[in-house]
Design a protein around this motif. Structure first.
Motif, PDB file in Angstrom:
ATOM      1  N   ARG A  54      38.287  28.824  42.214  1.00  7.05           N
ATOM      2  CA  ARG A  54      39.177  29.775  42.892  1.00  7.05           C
ATOM      3  C   ARG A  54      39.773  30.762  41.894  1.00  7.05           C
ATOM      4  O   ARG A  54      39.889  31.954  42.178  1.00  7.05           O
ATOM      5  N   GLU A  55      40.170  30.260  40.719  1.00  2.51           N
ATOM      6  CA  GLU A  55      40.729  31.138  39.695  1.00  2.51           C
ATOM      7  C   GLU A  55      39.679  32.135  39.190  1.00  2.51           C
ATOM      8  O   GLU A  55      39.996  33.303  38.955  1.00  2.51           O
ATOM      9  N   ILE A  56      38.443  31.659  39.017  1.00  2.33           N
ATOM     10  CA  ILE A  56      37.344  32.539  38.594  1.00  2.33           C
ATOM     11  C   ILE A  56      37.126  33.638  39.635  1.00  2.33           C
ATOM     12  O   ILE A  56      36.968  34.810  39.300  1.00  2.33           O
ATOM     13  N   THR A  57      37.128  33.255  40.912  1.00  5.14           N
ATOM     14  CA  THR A  57      36.901  34.213  41.991  1.00  5.14           C
ATOM     15  C   THR A  57      37.976  35.288  42.019  1.00  5.14           C
ATOM     16  O   THR A  57      37.674  36.482  42.113  1.00  5.14           O
ATOM     17  N   THR A  58      39.237  34.886  41.912  1.00 11.30           N
ATOM     18  CA  THR A  58      40.310  35.887  41.923  1.00 11.30           C
ATOM     19  C   THR A  58      40.270  36.758  40.675  1.00 11.30           C
ATOM     20  O   THR A  58      40.541  37.958  40.751  1.00 11.30           O
ATOM     21  N   ALA A  59      39.901  36.181  39.532  1.00 10.34           N
ATOM     22  CA  ALA A  59      39.798  36.964  38.296  1.00 10.34           C
ATOM     23  C   ALA A  59      38.677  37.990  38.398  1.00 10.34           C
ATOM     24  O   ALA A  59      38.835  39.139  37.967  1.00 10.34           O
ATOM     25  N   ILE A  60      37.545  37.606  38.989  1.00 11.46           N
ATOM     26  CA  ILE A  60      36.428  38.544  39.172  1.00 11.46           C
ATOM     27  C   ILE A  60      36.842  39.676  40.112  1.00 11.46           C
ATOM     28  O   ILE A  60      36.573  40.854  39.854  1.00 11.46           O
ATOM     29  N   LYS A  61      37.536  39.330  41.194  1.00  8.32           N
ATOM     30  CA  LYS A  61      37.964  40.352  42.146  1.00  8.32           C
ATOM     31  C   LYS A  61      38.987  41.301  41.531  1.00  8.32           C
ATOM     32  O   LYS A  61      38.956  42.510  41.796  1.00  8.32           O
ATOM     33  N   ARG A  62      39.870  40.779  40.690  1.00  9.22           N
ATOM     34  CA  ARG A  62      40.833  41.641  40.008  1.00  9.22           C
ATOM     35  C   ARG A  62      40.131  42.565  39.018  1.00  9.22           C
ATOM     36  O   ARG A  62      40.454  43.746  38.914  1.00  9.22           O
ATOM     37  N   ALA A  63      39.158  42.010  38.279  1.00  4.53           N
ATOM     38  CA  ALA A  63      38.426  42.823  37.305  1.00  4.53           C
ATOM     39  C   ALA A  63      37.605  43.903  38.011  1.00  4.53           C
ATOM     40  O   ALA A  63      37.455  45.009  37.492  1.00  4.53           O
ATOM     41  N   ARG A  64      37.093  43.607  39.190  1.00  5.34           N
ATOM     42  CA  ARG A  64      36.358  44.614  39.955  1.00  5.34           C
ATOM     43  C   ARG A  64      37.280  45.724  40.434  1.00  5.34           C
ATOM     44  O   ARG A  64      36.909  46.898  40.422  1.00  5.34           O
ATOM     45  N   SER A  65      38.475  45.348  40.861  1.00  5.74           N
ATOM     46  CA  SER A  65      39.371  46.358  41.435  1.00  5.74           C
ATOM     47  C   SER A  65      39.891  47.341  40.384  1.00  5.74           C
ATOM     48  O   SER A  65      40.227  48.478  40.723  1.00  5.74           O
ATOM     49  N   ILE A  66      39.964  46.924  39.117  1.00  2.13           N
ATOM     50  CA  ILE A  66      40.381  47.876  38.081  1.00  2.13           C
ATOM     51  C   ILE A  66      39.189  48.353  37.249  1.00  2.13           C
ATOM     52  O   ILE A  66      39.350  48.850  36.141  1.00  2.13           O
ATOM     53  N   ALA A  67      38.007  48.184  37.790  1.00  2.00           N
ATOM     54  CA  ALA A  67      36.754  48.740  37.260  1.00  2.00           C
ATOM     55  C   ALA A  67      36.341  48.172  35.909  1.00  2.00           C
ATOM     56  O   ALA A  67      35.696  48.847  35.119  1.00  2.00           O
ATOM     57  N   LEU A  68      36.684  46.905  35.636  1.00  2.00           N
ATOM     58  CA  LEU A  68      36.136  46.247  34.447  1.00  2.00           C
ATOM     59  C   LEU A  68      34.754  45.668  34.742  1.00  2.00           C
ATOM     60  O   LEU A  68      33.915  45.565  33.856  1.00  2.00           O
ATOM     61  N   LEU A  69      34.546  45.285  35.998  1.00  4.86           N
ATOM     62  CA  LEU A  69      33.248  44.783  36.457  1.00  4.86           C
ATOM     63  C   LEU A  69      32.776  45.639  37.624  1.00  4.86           C
ATOM     64  O   LEU A  69      33.585  46.163  38.389  1.00  4.86           O
ATOM     65  N   ALA A  70      31.467  45.731  37.763  1.00  6.53           N
ATOM     66  CA  ALA A  70      30.895  46.482  38.880  1.00  6.53           C
ATOM     67  C   ALA A  70      30.888  45.607  40.139  1.00  6.53           C
ATOM     68  O   ALA A  70      30.774  44.382  40.048  1.00  6.53           O
ATOM     69  N   PHE A  71      31.014  46.228  41.300  1.00  7.05           N
ATOM     70  CA  PHE A  71      30.945  45.488  42.546  1.00  7.05           C
ATOM     71  C   PHE A  71      29.525  45.016  42.810  1.00  7.05           C
ATOM     72  O   PHE A  71      29.317  43.920  43.308  1.00  7.05           O
ATOM     73  N   ALA A  72      28.554  45.841  42.494  1.00  7.82           N
ATOM     74  CA  ALA A  72      27.148  45.476  42.675  1.00  7.82           C
ATOM     75  C   ALA A  72      26.341  46.179  41.588  1.00  7.82           C
ATOM     76  O   ALA A  72      26.662  47.298  41.188  1.00  7.82           O
ATOM     77  N   GLU A  73      25.323  45.508  41.113  1.00  4.85           N
ATOM     78  CA  GLU A  73      24.449  46.104  40.112  1.00  4.85           C
ATOM     79  C   GLU A  73      23.469  47.049  40.787  1.00  4.85           C
ATOM     80  O   GLU A  73      23.058  46.833  41.929  1.00  4.85           O
ATOM     81  N   GLU A  74      23.094  48.084  40.086  1.00  6.28           N
ATOM     82  CA  GLU A  74      22.124  49.031  40.633  1.00  6.28           C
ATOM     83  C   GLU A  74      20.721  48.472  40.524  1.00  6.28           C
ATOM     84  O   GLU A  74      20.402  47.726  39.622  1.00  6.28           O
ATOM     85  N   ARG A  75      19.874  48.865  41.454  1.00  2.56           N
ATOM     86  CA  ARG A  75      18.493  48.375  41.465  1.00  2.56           C
ATOM     87  C   ARG A  75      17.634  49.051  40.464  1.00  2.56           C
ATOM     88  O   ARG A  75      17.639  50.052  40.025  1.00  2.56           O
TER      89      ARG A  75
END
Length: 75
Positions: A54-75
């Motif tokens: 659960r902590e990993i999931t919320t951390a990933i979602k937070r990192a996505r929302s401030i653009a540290l991680l991409a929401f989806a990789e490009e093909r």
């Protein structure tokens, strides 16, 4: 002749065992729990306990929302 089932050992949670902190700014750690398509790896595959998953999931979602991680990789 019957074949026995292969016994697969249950994976131990890395975060419980090594006392690692989960931080949304640690992009290298979070990328280990994403597929190449950008989806979050489920608990049964990653081996995390429920609390840390659960902590990993919320951390990933937070990192996505401030653009540290991409929401989806490009093909």
């Amino acid at each position: 002749m019957e074949r026995g089932r292969l016994f697969q050992r249950r994976r131990v949670c890395r975060f419980c065992q090594e006392k690692l902190p989960i931080d949304f700014k640690d992009v290298g750690l979070l990328r280990n729990f994403l597929t190449e398509r950008g989806r979050i790896v489920p608990r049964r595959i990653s081996g995390n306990c429920m609390r840390h998953q659960r902590e990993i999931t919320t951390a990933i979602k937070r990192a996505r929302s401030i653009a540290l991680l991409a929401f989806a990789e490009e093909r």
